[in-house]
Scaffold this active site. Structure first.
Site, PDB file in Angstrom:
ATOM      1  N   HIS A   9       0.906  -0.604   0.098  1.00 46.40           N
ATOM      2  CA  HIS A   9      -0.288   0.008   0.121  1.00 46.40           C
ATOM      3  C   HIS A   9       0.981   1.552  -0.292  1.00 46.40           C
ATOM      4  O   HIS A   9       1.813   1.305   0.917  1.00 46.40           O
ATOM      5  CB  HIS A   9      -1.203  -0.077   1.107  1.00 46.40           C
ATOM      6  CG  HIS A   9      -1.978   1.071   0.551  1.00 46.40           C
ATOM      7  ND1 HIS A   9      -1.483   2.210   1.255  1.00 46.40           N
ATOM      8  CD2 HIS A   9      -3.344   1.020   0.774  1.00 46.40           C
ATOM      9  CE1 HIS A   9      -2.923   3.277   0.844  1.00 46.40           C
ATOM     10  NE2 HIS A   9      -4.022   1.806   0.677  1.00 46.40           N
ATOM     11  N   GLU A  19      -3.851   1.676  -7.283  1.00 48.05           N
ATOM     12  CA  GLU A  19      -4.693   2.438  -6.307  1.00 48.05           C
ATOM     13  C   GLU A  19      -3.828   4.457  -6.589  1.00 48.05           C
ATOM     14  O   GLU A  19      -2.787   4.598  -6.152  1.00 48.05           O
ATOM     15  CB  GLU A  19      -4.190   2.461  -5.320  1.00 48.05           C
ATOM     16  CG  GLU A  19      -5.333   1.580  -4.165  1.00 48.05           C
ATOM     17  CD  GLU A  19      -5.346   1.783  -2.706  1.00 48.05           C
ATOM     18  OE1 GLU A  19      -6.726   1.733  -2.062  1.00 48.05           O
ATOM     19  OE2 GLU A  19      -4.513   1.443  -1.947  1.00 48.05           O
TER      20      GLU A  19
HETATM   21  P1  13P Z   1     -10.075   5.690   0.221  1.00 49.45           P
HETATM   22  O1  13P Z   1     -11.075   4.819  -0.394  1.00 49.45           O
HETATM   23  O2  13P Z   1      -9.944   6.745   1.421  1.00 49.45           O
HETATM   24  O3  13P Z   1     -10.053   6.887  -1.057  1.00 49.45           O
HETATM   25  O4  13P Z   1      -8.750   4.862   0.258  1.00 49.45           O
HETATM   26  C1  13P Z   1      -8.645   4.189  -0.458  1.00 49.45           C
HETATM   27  C2  13P Z   1      -7.044   3.208   0.157  1.00 49.45           C
HETATM   28  O5  13P Z   1      -6.415   3.772   0.398  1.00 49.45           O
HETATM   29  C3  13P Z   1      -8.252   2.012   0.029  1.00 49.45           C
HETATM   30  O6  13P Z   1      -6.290   1.076   0.910  1.00 49.45           O
END
Ligand code: 13P
Length: 230
Positions: free
Chosen positions: A95, A154
């Site tokens: 992440h 992401e």
């Molecule tokens: P948000 O949905 O708060 O943008 O976060 C995304 C995230 O980092 C999921 O791992």
């Protein structure tokens, strides 16, 4: 199969996590057999959460948000993949918050993925475009069987902003991930996913689901996302 994965990050103690489950259960979301629902929890919540899922008969699977890149041994404070193997079937790795706050490199992420697979846990590998190629290269370099991993695109700029990127752009990067990994593993999108945009991502040809941060913390919002994808 479609996927919705919640990431609670560093929120919710044991008591709060059990209340969350009671509240979600009371909302009776329409769980489809075609939708896999996974919640990635703080380590401390997992055991009691698993017990409560079973008591309530909820079709939710628990996951972890992190794992050690080291094997069992003299590493004070580390939670190894072997320990997690008794608790979860899934674990997030790579992440962007861990890359930024804890200096995690693509090599460390690859080592984590390898130990997870050795312990029958599916790594959910988070990716963004600046390090996508490097991360995939490191997975191959460390003999990680990418066909047994899930992937999430992401984009950092979309995390926690309330401003997701559009689904066409997300699909384009998802197609790159599929091409680079040369397999048909699930690819998800994460970054400001909510009930009113989740379906737009899942309808795209290279996307199989969503990873939800903020809106996974509130049972009504998470139930709405499940309903929108079921
Ligand atoms: P948000 O949905 O708060 O943008 O976060 C995304 C995230 O980092 C999921 O791992």
């Amino acid at each position: 199969m479609k996927y919705v994965i919640g990431n609670w990050k560093s929120n919710q103690n044991i008591t709060e996590s059990l209340i969350w489950l009671d509240e979600l259960s009371a909302l009776r979301p329409s769980f489809s057999p075609e939708l896999t629902v996974i919640l990635c929890l703080p380590f401390t919540d997992i055991a009691s959460f698993n017990q409560k899922i079973s008591d309530l008969g909820l079709p939710i699977i628990s996951g972890s948000q992190n794992v050690s890149h080291l094997p069992p041994g003299k590493h004070t404070g580390e939670i190894t993949a072997s320990m997690l193997g008794e608790l979860v079937n899934y674990c997030l790795v790579g992440h962007s918050e861990r890359r930024i706050e804890f200096d995690e490199t693509s090599e460390i992420v690859a080592l984590k993925a390898r130990y997870l697979l050795e312990n029958a846990i599916t790594p959910i590998v988070c990716l963004d475009t600046p390090y996508l190629d490097d991360q995939v290269k490191q997975l191959f370099h460390h003999d990680v069987d990418v066909s047994r991993c899930y992937f999430v695109y992401e984009p950092i700029l979309a995390i926690g902003t309330g401003k997701p990127i559009n689904s066409t752009a997300a699909n384009h990067v998802a197609s790159q991930i599929t091409f680079l990994t040369d397999n048909s593993s699930p690819v998800l999108y994460g970054g400001s996913v909510s009930y009113d945009n989740a379906a737009s991502f899942v309808q795209e040809s290279y996307l199989d689901g969503v990873l939800v941060g903020t809106d996974s913390l509130e049972p009504t919002l998470f139930a709405s996302i499940i309903n929108s994808l079921s």
